[in-house]
Design a protein around this motif. Structure first.
Motif: not given
Length: 123
Positions: A1-9, A97-101, A110-112
């Motif tokens: 699995q993957v963890q995601l962190v946004e920034s820049g807002g 968000a992320a999903r496979y391929f 989207y899973m993540y």
């Protein structure tokens, strides 16, 4: 699995620009297509843009086409959303968000998800 962190807002005047970043950790970032979504107060989360794992396919919502550009750097495990000519109606919390391929436009695909970053555009 993957963890995601946004920034820049942040807060920007109408007509201005912001670049959002989405930092990934965990699984191999290049295994995933990435999407950006946004949610304004009182509204449902909506699709903004998506890019596939090797950056040769992108898709944008009509509302942002020509103003926003999605990109990614797999070597840095980071995705980006360059937002130009911002309008007050772009004000929302932006999520990556992320999903496979493969790319997709439905948030249910989207899973993540990251926690989001606030973008506020003043008139």
């Amino acid at each position: 699995q993957v963890q995601l962190v946004e920034s820049g807002g942040g807060l920007v005047q109408a007509g201005g620009s912001l670049r959002l970043s989405c930092a990934s950790s965990g699984d191999t970032f290049s295994n995933y297509a990435m999407g950006w979504f946004r949610q304004a107060p009182g509204k449902e989360r909506e699709f903004v843009a998506t890019i596939n794992w090797k950056s040769d396919r992108t898709h944008y919502a009509d509302s942002v086409k020509g103003r926003f550009t999605i990109s990614r750097d797999n070597a840095k495990n980071t995705g980006y959303l360059q937002m130009n000519s911002l309008k007050p109606e772009d004000t929302a919390v932006y999520y990556c968000a992320a999903r496979y391929f493969r790319i997709a436009t439905a948030n249910t695909d989207y899973m993540y998800w990251g926690r989001g970053t606030q973008v506020t555009v003043s008139s």
